[in-house]
Scaffold this motif. Structure first.
Motif, PDB file in Angstrom:
ATOM      1  N   LEU A 140       7.587  -2.889   3.066  1.00  0.00           N
ATOM      2  CA  LEU A 140       6.330  -3.506   3.087  1.00  0.00           C
ATOM      3  C   LEU A 140       5.794  -3.633   1.616  1.00  0.00           C
ATOM      4  O   LEU A 140       5.368  -4.782   1.334  1.00  0.00           O
ATOM      5  CB  LEU A 140       5.248  -2.728   3.805  1.00  0.00           C
ATOM      6  N   LYS A 141       5.912  -2.884   0.758  1.00  0.00           N
ATOM      7  CA  LYS A 141       5.630  -2.976  -0.529  1.00  0.00           C
ATOM      8  C   LYS A 141       6.085  -4.308  -1.282  1.00  0.00           C
ATOM      9  O   LYS A 141       5.390  -5.121  -2.073  1.00  0.00           O
ATOM     10  CB  LYS A 141       6.010  -1.768  -1.562  1.00  0.00           C
ATOM     11  N   ARG A 142       7.359  -4.620  -0.841  1.00  0.00           N
ATOM     12  CA  ARG A 142       7.953  -5.865  -1.815  1.00  0.00           C
ATOM     13  C   ARG A 142       7.716  -7.216  -0.743  1.00  0.00           C
ATOM     14  O   ARG A 142       8.245  -8.043  -1.305  1.00  0.00           O
ATOM     15  CB  ARG A 142       9.325  -5.454  -1.928  1.00  0.00           C
ATOM     16  N   ALA A 143       7.369  -6.996   0.288  1.00  0.00           N
ATOM     17  CA  ALA A 143       7.412  -7.987   1.448  1.00  0.00           C
ATOM     18  C   ALA A 143       6.170  -8.826   1.649  1.00  0.00           C
ATOM     19  O   ALA A 143       6.283 -10.148   2.041  1.00  0.00           O
ATOM     20  CB  ALA A 143       8.116  -7.596   2.708  1.00  0.00           C
ATOM     21  N   THR A 144       5.281  -8.133   1.625  1.00  0.00           N
ATOM     22  CA  THR A 144       3.912  -8.743   2.325  1.00  0.00           C
ATOM     23  C   THR A 144       2.605  -8.182   1.342  1.00  0.00           C
ATOM     24  O   THR A 144       2.360  -7.238   0.830  1.00  0.00           O
ATOM     25  CB  THR A 144       3.744  -8.316   3.542  1.00  0.00           C
ATOM     26  N   PRO A 145       1.548  -9.290   1.314  1.00  0.00           N
ATOM     27  CA  PRO A 145       0.583  -8.768   0.413  1.00  0.00           C
ATOM     28  C   PRO A 145      -0.193  -7.747   1.316  1.00  0.00           C
ATOM     29  O   PRO A 145      -1.437  -7.301   0.972  1.00  0.00           O
ATOM     30  CB  PRO A 145      -0.415 -10.125   0.386  1.00  0.00           C
ATOM     31  N   GLN A 146      -0.099  -7.795   2.709  1.00  0.00           N
ATOM     32  CA  GLN A 146      -0.724  -6.652   3.488  1.00  0.00           C
ATOM     33  C   GLN A 146      -0.006  -5.391   3.380  1.00  0.00           C
ATOM     34  O   GLN A 146      -0.382  -4.438   4.269  1.00  0.00           O
ATOM     35  CB  GLN A 146      -0.438  -7.122   4.905  1.00  0.00           C
ATOM     36  N   ASN A 147       0.874  -5.380   2.314  1.00  0.00           N
ATOM     37  CA  ASN A 147       1.529  -3.902   2.002  1.00  0.00           C
ATOM     38  C   ASN A 147       0.505  -2.683   1.999  1.00  0.00           C
ATOM     39  O   ASN A 147       0.728  -1.779   2.766  1.00  0.00           O
ATOM     40  CB  ASN A 147       2.234  -3.939   0.950  1.00  0.00           C
ATOM     41  N   ILE A 148      -0.585  -2.645   1.321  1.00  0.00           N
ATOM     42  CA  ILE A 148      -1.591  -1.621   1.381  1.00  0.00           C
ATOM     43  C   ILE A 148      -2.142  -1.638   2.691  1.00  0.00           C
ATOM     44  O   ILE A 148      -2.767  -0.255   2.879  1.00  0.00           O
ATOM     45  CB  ILE A 148      -2.582  -2.001   0.228  1.00  0.00           C
ATOM     46  N   VAL A 149      -2.490  -2.544   3.395  1.00  0.00           N
ATOM     47  CA  VAL A 149      -3.261  -2.325   4.716  1.00  0.00           C
ATOM     48  C   VAL A 149      -2.640  -1.600   5.704  1.00  0.00           C
ATOM     49  O   VAL A 149      -2.933  -0.823   6.216  1.00  0.00           O
ATOM     50  CB  VAL A 149      -3.524  -3.932   5.294  1.00  0.00           C
ATOM     51  N   ILE A 150      -1.170  -2.267   5.812  1.00  0.00           N
ATOM     52  CA  ILE A 150      -0.213  -1.452   6.707  1.00  0.00           C
ATOM     53  C   ILE A 150       0.148  -0.035   6.293  1.00  0.00           C
ATOM     54  O   ILE A 150       0.000   0.742   6.832  1.00  0.00           O
ATOM     55  CB  ILE A 150       0.797  -2.300   7.144  1.00  0.00           C
ATOM     56  N   GLY A 151       0.602  -0.122   5.074  1.00  0.00           N
ATOM     57  CA  GLY A 151       0.985   1.043   4.438  1.00  0.00           C
ATOM     58  C   GLY A 151       0.083   2.309   4.214  1.00  0.00           C
ATOM     59  O   GLY A 151       0.379   3.520   4.197  1.00  0.00           O
ATOM     60  N   GLY A 152      -1.266   2.013   4.144  1.00  0.00           N
ATOM     61  CA  GLY A 152      -2.307   2.926   4.283  1.00  0.00           C
ATOM     62  C   GLY A 152      -2.390   4.019   5.133  1.00  0.00           C
ATOM     63  O   GLY A 152      -2.904   5.117   5.144  1.00  0.00           O
ATOM     64  N   ALA A 153      -1.631   3.551   6.465  1.00  0.00           N
ATOM     65  CA  ALA A 153      -1.743   4.445   7.589  1.00  0.00           C
ATOM     66  C   ALA A 153      -0.931   5.814   7.279  1.00  0.00           C
ATOM     67  O   ALA A 153      -1.464   6.857   7.582  1.00  0.00           O
ATOM     68  CB  ALA A 153      -0.807   3.736   8.425  1.00  0.00           C
ATOM     69  N   ALA A 154       0.038   5.676   6.077  1.00  0.00           N
ATOM     70  CA  ALA A 154       0.649   7.155   5.692  1.00  0.00           C
ATOM     71  C   ALA A 154      -0.388   7.865   5.167  1.00  0.00           C
ATOM     72  O   ALA A 154      -0.374   9.124   5.228  1.00  0.00           O
ATOM     73  CB  ALA A 154       1.886   6.532   4.728  1.00  0.00           C
ATOM     74  N   GLY A 155      -1.136   7.231   4.145  1.00  0.00           N
ATOM     75  CA  GLY A 155      -2.016   8.102   3.431  1.00  0.00           C
ATOM     76  C   GLY A 155      -3.323   8.502   4.310  1.00  0.00           C
ATOM     77  O   GLY A 155      -4.020   9.805   3.876  1.00  0.00           O
ATOM     78  N   ALA A 156      -3.639   7.918   5.411  1.00  0.00           N
ATOM     79  CA  ALA A 156      -4.675   8.416   6.336  1.00  0.00           C
ATOM     80  C   ALA A 156      -4.244   9.395   7.396  1.00  0.00           C
ATOM     81  O   ALA A 156      -5.046  10.030   8.192  1.00  0.00           O
ATOM     82  CB  ALA A 156      -5.079   7.261   7.087  1.00  0.00           C
TER      83      ALA A 156
END
Length: 317
Positions: A140-156
């Motif tokens: 996600l980090k390298r593929a989409t500007p929504q990386n933080i939105v989707i990836g935020g699940a891990a930190g939550a």
């Protein structure tokens, strides 16, 4: 730079501090803190020794995810000013060492949490590590500007892990803690991305300000903040909330929404002396905002425990 993740001569002998830095200790502290809150607020008491052992496993899992993230991001870290001094790009630790530490710690943390607590909590921890290290960091980090939105699940997920350590499951309360962090993540990181935009451009990462521009990013910061506010206040009306949480959450969310509005309202460009001043203030506020929400959860849990003790109810089984 070579695939080993260091520049020039072979790295010097690394010390304990270099390896500990791989684990992202600042992130680890936040993970452990929110997991503690989930555990303490859960309606099922946990023996202090079991709780301590389980939280050590959560800390190890967070460290494993941090090491695996540094292993995958070595090329990005090397070209960004705020990350260029991390252990791998700085030549203190090799990628192979980071990978070995990450995999070993991750496996250890999951297996031991299953033994100390339960399979469900261990499964959540395993999912968190894999989601952050593989889904977010490698894809996600390298593929989409929504990386933080989707990836935020891990930190939550950490407060849900803490709740699961105590109860072996999930609840409305732990889901609301998850949503609080999940919806907080985009405004928090997009504010950072606005004043660190040059770093992300240099690294070739599709962060929102890079792909959509500052104006669109500010619109989305305000939009996510408007959604966050009612979600952040809602726990006040559940078993983990109460009047103290409600009063504190209202104040914090008024301040947060005010900061998001200031980011949205300001014109481009501003004088160089004031460049990104509003974004930097909002980023700092967002850190305090999340920390204090979870402190309010703890305050309510403490008040409930004091009330039970005063009534003669046991608080530990």
């Amino acid at each position: 730079m070579s695939e080993t993740g260091w520049i020039g001569e072979a790295p010097r002998d690394a010390g304990f501090g270099d390896y500990f830095e791989l684990l992202k200790p600042r992130v680890m502290r936040l993970v452990v803190f929110t997991a503690i809150v989930g555990l303490v607020c859960a309606p099922v008491p946990v023996h202090p020794v079991v709780a301590f052992a389980a939280l050590i496993c959560v800390a190890a899992g967070a460290g494993a995810a941090g090491a695996l993230n540094m292993w995958s991001d070595w090329d990005i870290d090397a070209v960004m000013k705020r990350t260029a001094r991390r252990p791998i790009p700085d030549g203190r630790v090799t990628r192979d060492e980071a990978l070995g530490i990450g995999v070993t710690l991750g496996a250890f943390s999951v297996v031991m949490l299953a033994l100390f607590a339960n399979i469900f909590a261990a499964g959540l921890l395993a999912f968190t590590i894999l989601f952050y290290a593989v889904i977010y960091s490698l894809w996600l980090k390298r593929a989409t500007p929504q990386n933080i939105v989707i990836g935020g699940a891990a930190g939550a997920l950490p407060p849900m892990i803490g709740w699961a350590i105590a109860t072996g499951g999930v609840s409305v309360e732990s889901l609301l803690m998850f949503l609080l962090i999940f919806l907080w993540t985009p405004p928090h990181f997009w504010a950072l991305a606005l004043f660190r935009n040059e770093d992300y451009v240099r690294a070739g990462l599709p962060m929102m300000p890079v792909t959509a521009g500052p104006r669109s990013t500010r619109n989305q910061i305000l939009g996510y903040s408007l959604v966050l506010v009612p979600v952040a206040i809602l726990p006040a009306f559940t078993s983990v909330g109460g009047p103290v949480y409600l009063a504190g959450a209202v104040v914090l969310n008024v301040l947060f929404l005010r900061g998001a509005w200031q980011i949205w309202w300001r014109d481009e460009p501003e004088a160089e002396a004031d460049r990104y001043r509003v974004e930097k203030k909002f980023f700092a506020l967002s850190i305090v905002y999340l920390f204090l929400h979870f402190c309010l959860f703890l305050a309510e849990a403490g008040l409930r425990a004091a009330g039970l003790a005063a009534a003669g109810w046991p608080t530990l089984t």
